[in-house]
Write an enzyme that holds these catalytic residues in place. Structure first.
Site, mmCIF file in Angstrom:
data_model
loop_
_atom_site.group_PDB
_atom_site.id
_atom_site.type_symbol
_atom_site.label_atom_id
_atom_site.label_comp_id
_atom_site.label_asym_id
_atom_site.label_seq_id
_atom_site.Cartn_x
_atom_site.Cartn_y
_atom_site.Cartn_z
ATOM 1 N N HIS A 69 -0.525 -10.325 12.146
ATOM 2 C CA HIS A 69 -0.164 -8.992 11.685
ATOM 3 C C HIS A 69 0.038 -8.106 12.908
ATOM 4 O O HIS A 69 -0.808 -8.081 13.813
ATOM 5 C CB HIS A 69 -1.263 -8.402 10.805
ATOM 6 C CG HIS A 69 -1.085 -6.947 10.539
ATOM 7 N ND1 HIS A 69 -0.006 -6.455 9.847
ATOM 8 C CD2 HIS A 69 -1.820 -5.865 10.905
ATOM 9 C CE1 HIS A 69 -0.085 -5.145 9.788
ATOM 10 N NE2 HIS A 69 -1.182 -4.752 10.415
ATOM 11 N N ASN A 119 6.074 -1.452 12.157
ATOM 12 C CA ASN A 119 5.067 -1.998 11.260
ATOM 13 C C ASN A 119 5.566 -1.912 9.810
ATOM 14 O O ASN A 119 6.017 -0.858 9.371
ATOM 15 C CB ASN A 119 3.750 -1.208 11.408
ATOM 16 C CG ASN A 119 2.570 -1.913 10.781
ATOM 17 O OD1 ASN A 119 2.713 -2.963 10.154
ATOM 18 N ND2 ASN A 119 1.395 -1.346 10.962
ATOM 19 N N CYS A 162 -2.894 -3.565 4.825
ATOM 20 C CA CYS A 162 -1.832 -4.491 5.216
ATOM 21 C C CYS A 162 -2.070 -5.920 4.735
ATOM 22 O O CYS A 162 -1.261 -6.803 4.999
ATOM 23 C CB CYS A 162 -1.675 -4.485 6.736
ATOM 24 S SG CYS A 162 -1.278 -2.867 7.404
ATOM 25 N N THR A 177 4.424 4.159 15.363
ATOM 26 C CA THR A 177 3.969 2.864 14.847
ATOM 27 C C THR A 177 4.338 2.670 13.379
ATOM 28 O O THR A 177 3.789 1.796 12.709
ATOM 29 C CB THR A 177 2.443 2.691 15.025
ATOM 30 O OG1 THR A 177 1.764 3.663 14.220
ATOM 31 C CG2 THR A 177 2.029 2.859 16.465
ATOM 32 N N GLU A 197 0.843 -1.192 0.000
ATOM 33 C CA GLU A 197 0.000 0.000 0.000
ATOM 34 C C GLU A 197 0.879 1.243 0.000
ATOM 35 O O GLU A 197 0.426 2.315 0.392
ATOM 36 C CB GLU A 197 -0.973 -0.014 1.181
ATOM 37 C CG GLU A 197 -0.295 -0.147 2.529
ATOM 38 C CD GLU A 197 -1.204 0.259 3.675
ATOM 39 O OE1 GLU A 197 -1.798 1.339 3.607
ATOM 40 O OE2 GLU A 197 -1.304 -0.519 4.639
ATOM 41 N N LYS A 213 -2.785 -8.137 23.308
ATOM 42 C CA LYS A 213 -4.182 -8.001 23.737
ATOM 43 C C LYS A 213 -5.085 -8.907 22.893
ATOM 44 O O LYS A 213 -6.047 -9.496 23.394
ATOM 45 C CB LYS A 213 -4.628 -6.539 23.628
ATOM 46 C CG LYS A 213 -3.954 -5.638 24.661
ATOM 47 C CD LYS A 213 -4.646 -4.276 24.806
ATOM 48 C CE LYS A 213 -4.329 -3.346 23.676
ATOM 49 N NZ LYS A 213 -4.820 -1.966 23.915
ATOM 50 N N SER A 252 -9.813 1.234 14.688
ATOM 51 C CA SER A 252 -8.908 0.265 14.075
ATOM 52 C C SER A 252 -8.676 -0.929 14.994
ATOM 53 O O SER A 252 -8.638 -2.076 14.545
ATOM 54 C CB SER A 252 -7.571 0.945 13.747
ATOM 55 O OG SER A 252 -6.813 0.141 12.881
#
Lengths: 497, 497
Positions: A256, A338, A121, A163, A89, A265, A213
């Site tokens: 991912h 990322n 992603c 990030t 992307e 989490k 998100s």
């Protein structure tokens, strides 16, 4: 309709190669630079380092690097490749695909299917699943497929900037693979949401709704995990009854990873789903779950997404298992950041690198890896890879230990050059300016002594917007780690900032 | 490696639906408007009309329209769909894919694979081949795949503008199809060239090298045609010895059509390749070719691409065959213009519409269609579709005559509203401004009375760049053809221009 009798071609991954920049910023130093409370990025996000690049690299160059290095390291004849597919992307063109730029690596071979896939992603996973389909179908011609997934994740100054990251992963795909997929063991979640997108043509950075998100990631994970467990325990496939995270023996998980804390989490939420399934199953005893979790077992799921108390309970309960099953897959991403489409495959490479070495590696024959890929917008898939030994002599050179020793990923990450935290701003400002200036453009960042041997870089964008690349010789000296006070950014950038 | 024994799932196309705008400009009137010599667009390009749209439509809306109409017209249960894939180069977002926007059409069904594919005009073919692979592999779950390919082809003012257009084609894919592919009968050409690309983020229009683009198209066509003939005559597949355009009985041809004249010239070149092969074959008599063509039969191919004398010879020699084998496939594109990824499928729809009707249609069981898809950059494929009867009762509703009667494409094109030539400028200026303004944005073009029943349109782009769509009711009145002096553009646009 019913499926035909299963034909097992043992399709899967034969080899894997990664690329990320030789420079990184320490997240703890970025905390100081950004004037946030200590631990915000390191503990809050679970991240340790962030890879960065100036204006010398773009999506074409990093994919060229990853694919060329894969071909060289595994001594692949370029005429033996029949499919090349790209997930990204980080587009630099709305029409011309990175796939076509990669064709420069395949002289005298034009018969190569595959294009570039865009879905946040997820694009790399779409490409991978397509390559698997190709190998599994009557279209297969005995050649290899190559899938490359990579991005340069750049955010505007603000809470999302830590990030970011950059890198690409190239995968060699074929039959009789040491890491194989059963195509029936895969499920997908697709929905229309506005959690993260890149609508502004004047920028390469995204619009992000951070809270949404996270919820979308949870929901996609729940949807695919629930159906994946059904697939796995249906008896039609492997008859793994009561399959789930907490009963998944010999299984690693690879997600991912926008940032490590979300993965942790999310893993907790899989354990939560397991608990709910046990609780609701007719055979379970009433007192099976402890009191702490019990109030949550009957609550509607959508009421649990942002519950901080539940989050803590799940973290405690799943912590040991998380470290056992995910720590090694997450290692690289914590140090790189990322890489969008590359992220889940950096997870796979990290796991192979750390546990697949030698004869005694933990990622041995019979072990499995459950892969979860998420792309905003949203599209997500869960599938399972299994370690096996190849049977044909031609494929003897492909194995998990070979991948591990070829990757040397931990070692490569440890040998990188740490640069000052403000270099991230300088690099991203330069990239933003490159995006703004358009054509013609000559990159200003240095190459020699900065880029790893074998790295492609953008030489220039000419007046017709054509991009030209060169490669650092594979025999070039490994960049020497510089003193920290020698800036990565060239003088012209330093003077401007 | 050898292939496994061929398993024929009779995968292919079950149904097809097209969408293009209800308004068009006559190319002969555009010639006057652009002050070019009469015939430049009509004879020089071979085009008759050009479809246009203002700011009410984007890639998401036209794909929503095509897919929703396909689902409705063929009464497809949305839970019976397992894959949706999009090909386009009219991106409105670098991350969020049109595939995810289409998920709004599939309530209560998230298990839908596929993403958005970008490779100039080739993306739809990549999507189609992927859908075929899916149906042919162990991944197949008995559900349908949907492939949608569409674009809004907008050019800057100048020589390329008359080669624009707009539209989308949606295809329903499955096993036991009335239009089937043998996946072994397909070849691909991939290379790295800068013939046409969209690198400038500030515009939706491309950079074009017209001469190079034509040569690249020829080269890709030659590469795939030569290898396709080898595949077809190898004896391993169907044993069609001496296959070629000039011996292809019962075969139609359907090419990607940037403009009709290029297709005609390209078909001439296939005949040229046939002549060269005959000439060089050991069994051919020395005097097989007439004197006119003879000097060209031994010339290096690259010296023949821009030879105007040869072009004329080939046009004369291939003219009858071109009309027999390609006229009907080219009809729609001549009246719509280039739809990029949709173009080759508009060709297919046009052929089906015009020759597939009723029991006596020429596109009857046993007939074949050779498809050639070209996308700049470059990526091209040639493959063959064959007409057959479905055998399962569930698929009895899918047939070529059904597709023909459902499409009514010629009729729909003839019932469109012709607008004044300057409307093309007004629409494209408005689109350029929309691109420039960004968010928030409320489209200015009218919807009621202008858009066909069942058409989706862009209602607004909000402050967070989110795009919202509405649909003209399928029960709405068919837009009445207005007098030509009633402009399509709203007052605000007219006053500005």
């Amino acid at each position: 309709m019913t499926q035909d009798t299963y034909i097992n071609h043992k399709i899967g991954i034969l080899a894997i190669e990664t690329y990320t920049s030789h420079q990184y910023v320490l997240q703890s130093e970025l905390e100081t630079h950004e004037h946030v409370s200590p631990g915000k990025f390191t503990i809050g996000l679970g991240q340790k380092g962030i890879a960065l690049t100036g204006d010398r690299e773009d999506i074409n160059s990093i994919c060229l690097t990853a694919v060329h290095n894969l071909l060289e390291k595994y001594d692949i004849d370029v005429t033996d490749v029949g499919r090349v597919e790209v997930g990204t992307e980080t587009l630099v063109d709305k029409s011309k695909s990175t796939k076509t730029v990669l064709m420069d690596l395949f002289p005298n071979n034009t018969d190569i299917e595959g294009a570039t896939i865009v879905n946040a992603c997820y694009g790399g996973t779409a490409a991978l699943l397509n390559a698997f389909l190709w190998c599994d179908s009557n279209a297969y011609n005995g050649k290899y497929a190559i899938v490359v997934a990579g991005d340069i994740a750049a955010y505007d100054k603000g809470p999302a900037r830590p990030t970011g990251g950059m890198g690409a992963v190239a995968l060699l795909i074929g039959r009789d693979a040491p890491l194989t997929i059963d195509l029936r063991q895969r499920v997908t979640h697709a929905s229309h949401v506005w959690d993260f997108y890149k609508p502004d043509p004047s920028k390469e950075t995204p619009v992000v709704d951070g809270v949404l998100s996270q919820v979308c990631y949870y929901q996609a994970l729940e949807d695919v995990y629930t159906r994946f467990c059904d697939v796995m325990s249906s008896g039609d496939v492997f008859g793994l009854k009561d399959y789930g995270v907490d009963t998944a023996k010999d299984t690693y998980f690879c997600f991912h990873a926008p940032y490590n804390k979300l993965v942790q989490k999310s893993f907790g939420r899989l354990c939560f789903l397991d608990a709910r399934r046990r609780f609701h199953s007719t055979t379970a005893a009433d007192d099976e779950e402890d009191d702490e979790l019990k109030p949550y077992l009957t609550k509607p799921l959508e009421e649990t997404y942002t519950d901080k108390t539940l989050e803590k309970i799940l973290k405690n309960k799943s912590s040991t298992m998380f470290h056992e099953k995910m720590k090694d897959a997450n290692y690289a991403g914590q140090w790189i950041g990322n890489t969008y489409t590359g992220s889940v495959f950096f997870g796979l490479a990290s796991l192979i690198d750390r546990l697949g070495g030698g004869d005694g590696g933990d990622l041995s024959v019979g072990k499995s890896i459950v892969m979860f890929s998420y792309g905003s917008g949203a599209l997500a898939s869960m599938y399972r890879l299994q370690v096996r030994e190849t049977t044909t002599s031609k494929h003897a050179k492909f194995s998990i230990p070979k991948m591990s020793s070829t990757l040397q990923l931990t070692q490569r990450l440890e040998s990188r050059q740490k640069v000052a935290a403000n270099e991230l701003d300088l690099a991203l400002n330069t990239r933003a300016e490159m995006h703004h200036v358009g054509a013609p453009y000559t990159p200003v960042y240095p190459t020699e002594g900065r880029l790893l041997p074998g790295t492609y870089y953008l030489k220039e964008i000419d007046g017709q917007w054509r991009r030209f690349y060169e490669r650092i010789s594979v025999d070039a000296d490994f960049p020497v780690v510089k003193e920290e006070d020698v800036p990565l950014a060239p003088l012209s950038v330093l003077e401007k900032n």
